[in-house]
Write a protein that holds these residues in place. Structure first.
Motif, PDB file in Angstrom:
ATOM      1  N   VAL A 137       0.838  -1.201   0.000  1.00  0.00           N
ATOM      2  CA  VAL A 137       0.000   0.000   0.000  1.00  0.00           C
ATOM      3  C   VAL A 137       0.872   1.250   0.000  1.00  0.00           C
ATOM      4  CG1 VAL A 137      -1.557   1.355   1.457  1.00  0.00           C
ATOM      5  CG2 VAL A 137      -2.055  -1.045   1.002  1.00  0.00           C
ATOM      6  N   TYR A 138       1.926   1.222   0.813  1.00  0.00           N
ATOM      7  CA  TYR A 138       2.835   2.364   0.896  1.00  0.00           C
ATOM      8  C   TYR A 138       3.558   2.587  -0.433  1.00  0.00           C
ATOM      9  CZ  TYR A 138       6.717   5.248   2.520  1.00  0.00           C
ATOM     10  OH  TYR A 138       7.642   6.247   2.668  1.00  0.00           O
ATOM     11  N   LYS A 139       4.044   1.509  -1.041  1.00  0.00           N
ATOM     12  CA  LYS A 139       4.803   1.635  -2.283  1.00  0.00           C
ATOM     13  C   LYS A 139       3.913   1.996  -3.468  1.00  0.00           C
ATOM     14  CE  LYS A 139       8.723  -1.384  -1.199  1.00  0.00           C
ATOM     15  NZ  LYS A 139       9.742  -0.382  -1.539  1.00  0.00           N
ATOM     16  N   SER A 140       2.631   1.587  -3.432  1.00  0.00           N
ATOM     17  CA  SER A 140       1.721   1.838  -4.551  1.00  0.00           C
ATOM     18  C   SER A 140       0.960   3.145  -4.398  1.00  0.00           C
ATOM     19  CB  SER A 140       0.724   0.687  -4.679  1.00  0.00           C
ATOM     20  OG  SER A 140       1.388  -0.546  -4.819  1.00  0.00           O
ATOM     21  N   HIS A 141       1.117   3.823  -3.257  1.00  0.00           N
ATOM     22  CA  HIS A 141       0.478   5.119  -3.017  1.00  0.00           C
ATOM     23  C   HIS A 141      -1.044   5.034  -3.120  1.00  0.00           C
ATOM     24  CE1 HIS A 141       4.512   6.818  -3.266  1.00  0.00           C
ATOM     25  NE2 HIS A 141       4.666   6.226  -4.426  1.00  0.00           N
ATOM     26  N   CYS A 142      -1.614   3.945  -2.615  1.00  0.00           N
ATOM     27  CA  CYS A 142      -3.062   3.813  -2.636  1.00  0.00           C
ATOM     28  C   CYS A 142      -3.618   4.009  -1.229  1.00  0.00           C
ATOM     29  CB  CYS A 142      -3.492   2.464  -3.209  1.00  0.00           C
ATOM     30  SG  CYS A 142      -2.681   1.038  -2.483  1.00  0.00           S
ATOM     31  N   VAL A 143      -4.913   4.264  -1.137  1.00  0.00           N
ATOM     32  CA  VAL A 143      -5.552   4.541   0.136  1.00  0.00           C
ATOM     33  C   VAL A 143      -5.665   3.255   0.939  1.00  0.00           C
ATOM     34  CG1 VAL A 143      -7.651   5.389   1.251  1.00  0.00           C
ATOM     35  CG2 VAL A 143      -6.800   6.493  -0.821  1.00  0.00           C
ATOM     36  N   ASP A 144      -5.254   3.307   2.186  1.00  0.00           N
ATOM     37  CA  ASP A 144      -5.315   2.136   3.051  1.00  0.00           C
ATOM     38  C   ASP A 144      -6.619   2.161   3.845  1.00  0.00           C
ATOM     39  OD1 ASP A 144      -4.831  -0.073   4.547  1.00  0.00           O
ATOM     40  OD2 ASP A 144      -3.423   0.876   5.914  1.00  0.00           O
ATOM     41  N   ASP A 145      -7.571   1.306   3.464  1.00  0.00           N
ATOM     42  CA  ASP A 145      -8.840   1.210   4.183  1.00  0.00           C
ATOM     43  C   ASP A 145      -8.967  -0.131   4.891  1.00  0.00           C
ATOM     44  OD1 ASP A 145      -9.037  -0.358   1.982  1.00  0.00           O
ATOM     45  OD2 ASP A 145     -10.863   0.541   1.179  1.00  0.00           O
ATOM     46  N   ASN A 146      -7.834  -0.795   5.135  1.00  0.00           N
ATOM     47  CA  ASN A 146      -7.786  -2.067   5.871  1.00  0.00           C
ATOM     48  C   ASN A 146      -8.529  -3.192   5.161  1.00  0.00           C
ATOM     49  OD1 ASN A 146      -6.396  -0.834   8.102  1.00  0.00           O
ATOM     50  ND2 ASN A 146      -8.343   0.084   8.691  1.00  0.00           N
ATOM     51  N   ALA A 147      -8.706  -3.075   3.860  1.00  0.00           N
ATOM     52  CA  ALA A 147      -9.366  -4.133   3.099  1.00  0.00           C
ATOM     53  C   ALA A 147      -8.402  -4.857   2.158  1.00  0.00           C
ATOM     54  CB  ALA A 147     -10.540  -3.566   2.293  1.00  0.00           C
ATOM     55  N   TRP A 148      -7.157  -4.402   2.067  1.00  0.00           N
ATOM     56  CA  TRP A 148      -6.198  -5.044   1.178  1.00  0.00           C
ATOM     57  C   TRP A 148      -5.755  -6.386   1.743  1.00  0.00           C
ATOM     58  CZ3 TRP A 148      -5.779  -3.220  -3.531  1.00  0.00           C
ATOM     59  CH2 TRP A 148      -6.060  -1.871  -3.765  1.00  0.00           C
ATOM     60  N   SER A 149      -5.554  -7.346   0.853  1.00  0.00           N
ATOM     61  CA  SER A 149      -5.215  -8.697   1.279  1.00  0.00           C
ATOM     62  C   SER A 149      -4.237  -9.331   0.304  1.00  0.00           C
ATOM     63  CB  SER A 149      -6.472  -9.578   1.371  1.00  0.00           C
ATOM     64  OG  SER A 149      -7.410  -9.041   2.267  1.00  0.00           O
ATOM     65  N   LEU A 150      -3.505 -10.311   0.812  1.00  0.00           N
ATOM     66  CA  LEU A 150      -2.695 -11.184  -0.028  1.00  0.00           C
ATOM     67  C   LEU A 150      -3.490 -12.451  -0.304  1.00  0.00           C
ATOM     68  CD1 LEU A 150       1.049 -11.246   1.113  1.00  0.00           C
ATOM     69  CD2 LEU A 150       0.070 -10.281  -0.961  1.00  0.00           C
ATOM     70  N   VAL A 151      -3.523 -12.859  -1.550  1.00  0.00           N
ATOM     71  CA  VAL A 151      -4.299 -14.024  -1.964  1.00  0.00           C
ATOM     72  C   VAL A 151      -3.350 -15.091  -2.486  1.00  0.00           C
ATOM     73  CG1 VAL A 151      -6.097 -14.898  -3.513  1.00  0.00           C
ATOM     74  CG2 VAL A 151      -6.309 -12.612  -2.501  1.00  0.00           C
ATOM     75  N   GLU A 152      -3.470 -16.285  -1.958  1.00  0.00           N
ATOM     76  CA  GLU A 152      -2.702 -17.440  -2.425  1.00  0.00           C
ATOM     77  C   GLU A 152      -3.454 -18.068  -3.604  1.00  0.00           C
ATOM     78  OE1 GLU A 152      -1.471 -21.895  -0.755  1.00  0.00           O
ATOM     79  OE2 GLU A 152      -2.211 -20.361   0.631  1.00  0.00           O
ATOM     80  N   HIS A 153      -2.850 -18.019  -4.783  1.00  0.00           N
ATOM     81  CA  HIS A 153      -3.540 -18.388  -6.026  1.00  0.00           C
ATOM     82  C   HIS A 153      -2.859 -19.608  -6.652  1.00  0.00           C
ATOM     83  CE1 HIS A 153      -5.815 -17.812  -9.740  1.00  0.00           C
ATOM     84  NE2 HIS A 153      -4.677 -17.861 -10.414  1.00  0.00           N
ATOM     85  N   HIS A 154      -3.666 -20.648  -6.934  1.00  0.00           N
ATOM     86  CA  HIS A 154      -3.175 -21.873  -7.569  1.00  0.00           C
ATOM     87  C   HIS A 154      -3.907 -22.060  -8.897  1.00  0.00           C
ATOM     88  CE1 HIS A 154      -1.138 -23.248  -3.831  1.00  0.00           C
ATOM     89  NE2 HIS A 154      -2.142 -22.623  -3.247  1.00  0.00           N
ATOM     90  N   PRO A 155      -3.321 -21.622 -10.009  1.00  0.00           N
ATOM     91  CA  PRO A 155      -4.040 -21.679 -11.294  1.00  0.00           C
ATOM     92  C   PRO A 155      -4.298 -23.087 -11.795  1.00  0.00           C
ATOM     93  CG  PRO A 155      -1.762 -20.958 -11.611  1.00  0.00           C
ATOM     94  CD  PRO A 155      -1.989 -21.005 -10.138  1.00  0.00           C
ATOM     95  N   VAL A 156      -3.383 -24.023 -11.559  1.00  0.00           N
ATOM     96  CA  VAL A 156      -3.568 -25.389 -12.062  1.00  0.00           C
ATOM     97  C   VAL A 156      -4.724 -26.081 -11.349  1.00  0.00           C
ATOM     98  CG1 VAL A 156      -2.489 -27.657 -12.307  1.00  0.00           C
ATOM     99  CG2 VAL A 156      -1.157 -25.592 -12.754  1.00  0.00           C
ATOM    100  N   LEU A 157      -4.778 -25.928 -10.039  1.00  0.00           N
ATOM    101  CA  LEU A 157      -5.848 -26.540  -9.256  1.00  0.00           C
ATOM    102  C   LEU A 157      -7.128 -25.712  -9.289  1.00  0.00           C
ATOM    103  CD1 LEU A 157      -3.813 -27.632  -6.091  1.00  0.00           C
ATOM    104  CD2 LEU A 157      -4.465 -29.038  -8.053  1.00  0.00           C
ATOM    105  N   GLY A 158      -7.028 -24.474  -9.731  1.00  0.00           N
ATOM    106  CA  GLY A 158      -8.209 -23.618  -9.743  1.00  0.00           C
ATOM    107  C   GLY A 158      -8.636 -23.187  -8.359  1.00  0.00           C
ATOM    108  N   LEU A 159      -7.681 -22.949  -7.454  1.00  0.00           N
ATOM    109  CA  LEU A 159      -7.984 -22.609  -6.067  1.00  0.00           C
ATOM    110  C   LEU A 159      -7.354 -21.276  -5.693  1.00  0.00           C
ATOM    111  CD1 LEU A 159      -7.067 -26.038  -4.377  1.00  0.00           C
ATOM    112  CD2 LEU A 159      -9.268 -25.383  -5.345  1.00  0.00           C
ATOM    113  N   GLU A 160      -7.961 -20.615  -4.726  1.00  0.00           N
ATOM    114  CA  GLU A 160      -7.340 -19.458  -4.119  1.00  0.00           C
ATOM    115  C   GLU A 160      -7.962 -19.209  -2.745  1.00  0.00           C
ATOM    116  OE1 GLU A 160      -7.943 -16.291  -6.921  1.00  0.00           O
ATOM    117  OE2 GLU A 160      -9.746 -15.587  -5.881  1.00  0.00           O
ATOM    118  N   ARG A 161      -7.179 -18.592  -1.887  1.00  0.00           N
ATOM    119  CA  ARG A 161      -7.662 -18.217  -0.558  1.00  0.00           C
ATOM    120  C   ARG A 161      -6.967 -16.946  -0.125  1.00  0.00           C
ATOM    121  NH1 ARG A 161      -4.729 -19.132   4.314  1.00  0.00           N
ATOM    122  NH2 ARG A 161      -2.639 -19.972   3.900  1.00  0.00           N
ATOM    123  N   CYS A 162      -7.622 -16.213   0.750  1.00  0.00           N
ATOM    124  CA  CYS A 162      -7.060 -14.991   1.314  1.00  0.00           C
ATOM    125  C   CYS A 162      -6.245 -15.345   2.544  1.00  0.00           C
ATOM    126  CB  CYS A 162      -8.191 -14.029   1.656  1.00  0.00           C
ATOM    127  SG  CYS A 162      -7.663 -12.537   2.474  1.00  0.00           S
TER     128      CYS A 162
END
Length: 510
Positions: A137-162
């Protein structure tokens, strides 16, 4: 005292003028040779040591020293030992603690944004998902509203989770396969359970989580409808109808060594009976589909309840603590806290210059009214200047049709399916919205809004009056000069919409 501090003290003592003048005679030529060749290396000790283990446990140096080397005890701490073999001096170096090392071990993590761009960041091994989000958020200069998340994405399995805010990113990355990656996006539903618990529970008390779910049979494309029970010890299914007797319950998966994921590939990949699929994946399983427990609910609310209950039973009070952290962080800003709107916003005050002398407006209601009046006056002044021949290259009517393109909630010419996907990815909470160009009418726009976990679309049509173009959602009953005005109005008033506009669906470029 740490070993690094010990070395610094001894080097300062040996290099001091008093030492050179008063005690130089006590240093033998052999010891002087040692000091010239070897002691400068001690200044590099913090760089040679790692928080985990000593990078160079033994250092061997060729020196023209005799086998009977004897050094004063004050030169070395007890954890460093010297051994002379022939003409080689071997030095055993200690492991430094993380507090005394100047250079800590870092890991390389690559994070991707919604537009496909990636950013490589170096983070320490103990950095949590919340800290990484704060850094981005700091490096991208975007507004921090406590909703940003990292998502673990698995394209082969078709899965993702926060990722949960307290999870260590380096540990999660170690369990991911080579084709998996981290995504940086908003997730407004991460703590929706604590804000609106009645959307998940039908009573004031916490009921037992149970109900029918479809379960994919291992190695087959067929599904079974079973009655499931979710408890702290794991997920169970009944072998006899809805019976809760222990002899009829079979464990399907535990909670301790597993995580719950959303299936994002739709119904085709796993031939699911409905679109509301989710999956329990063991942490040790990287890309093996055989170890996945694939489940399917009958509607979105049911899937959300099961997945939320899984997280609550797995992490317990830690989730509530994560939810409360942003409130505590407002008082104590971290080093990665980003400015919200303006760096000096907190130091600004409302002023009234209508009289001979200016005055500070202390009443917040009066201050807000003055701000709205000033904004309307500015718009009228801008319109009048353009009509009279402003140097602005844009006519006011053309300006009103493009000014919205700078807003985070406007996504241009995206398809209806893409708008659905973005709303689903960012949480499907009430009031989550975006605006886009209409596919059927090139002069119109579409408001995509989520309400009660259902996505609806409202067309915004241009209305011409007295030679000026307005925009309206209700066939001209309420008109706005531009889309920014329209969004601001419906953020305060529900109007013809099922709910107010609350959360803009945002995509940030890293």
């Amino acid at each position: 005292m740490s070993d690094c501090s010990y070395y610094s003290l001894q080097l300062s003592f040996l290099c001091s003028p008093a030492r050179e003048q008063g005690a130089a005679s006590s240093v033998s030529p052999l010891l002087s040779s040692f000091l010239c060749h070897f002691l400068p290396l001690f200044s590099l000790l913090p760089l040679l040591c790692s928080p985990r283990q000593s990078v160079l446990p033994f250092l061997s140096l060729p020196l023209a020293l005799s086998a009977s080397l004897s050094l004063p005890d004050f030169l070395l701490p007890p954890s460093v030992s010297l051994r002379v073999t022939g003409e080689r001096l071997s030095v055993k170096m200690p492991s430094c603690s993380p507090d005394c090392c100047l250079l800590q071990a870092v890991e390389i993590v690559k994070v991707w944004s919604e537009d496909g761009a990636g950013k490589v960041v170096e983070i320490p091994a103990d950095m949590t998902a919340r800290d990484v989000c704060q850094l981005l958020v700091y490096k991208s200069h975007c507004v921090d509203d406590n909703a940003w998340s990292l998502v673990e994405h698995h394209p082969v399995l078709g899965l993702e989770r926060c990722l949960e805010d307290h999870e260590l990113v380096v540990q999660v990355q170690a369990s991911m396969s080579s084709d998996s990656k981290f995504l940086f996006r908003k997730n407004y539903a991460k703590y929706e359970f604590f804000r609106n618990p009645l959307n998940f529970l039908n009573s004031s008390s916490c009921p037992e989580i149970q109900g029918y779910l479809y379960v994919k049979e291992p190695g087959r494309k067929s599904w079974k409808k079973l009655y499931m029970f979710l408890r702290r010890s794991g997920l169970y299914y009944s072998t006899k109808g809805t019976s809760k007797e222990p002899r009829h319950l079979q464990v399907l998966s535990d909670l301790e060594d597993s995580n719950i994921y959303t299936i994002i590939t739709g119904r085709k990949l796993y031939n699911a009976p409905a679109d509301y699929q989710f999956c329990i994946k063991p942490n040790k399983a990287r890309s093996d589909c055989k170890e996945l427990k694939i489940l399917c609910a009958e509607d979105e609310q049911s899937r959300t309840c099961w997945m939320t209950a899984f997280r609550l039973l797995k992490y317990g009070i830690v989730l509530y603590q994560n939810y409360n952290v942003p409130q505590h962080r407002k008082a104590n800003n971290t080093s990665f806290s980003a400015p919200v709107r303006s760096v000096s916003e907190n130091s600004l005050v409302a002023m009234d210059f209508s009289g001979r002398t200016g005055r500070v407006i202390d009443n917040p209601v009066e201050a807000q009214s003055a701000a709205l009046e000033e904004g309307q006056t500015w718009r009228k002044r801008t319109h009048r200047m353009n009509v009279l021949g402003s140097p602005s290259p844009l006519h006011p009517s053309s300006l009103n049709t493009v000014i919205h393109r700078t807003q985070v909630w406007f996504h241009g010419r995206i398809m209806r399916e893409e708008a659905h996907k973005m709303i689903i990815q960012q949480g499907q909470v009430d009031g989550l919205f975006l605006l886009r160009d209409s596919q059927s009418n090139p002069k119109a726009f579409v408001l995509t809004l989520c309400h009660h976990q259902k996505i609806r679309h409202f067309q915004i049509l241009p209305v011409e009056e007295d030679g000026q173009v307005f925009f309206s959602l209700d066939d001209g009953a309420t008109k706005f000069t531009d889309l920014i005005h329209l969004v601001e109005f419906y953020q305060l008033n529900r109007g013809v919409l099922p709910c107010k506009l609350k959360h803009p669906c945002t995509a940030v470029a890293l």
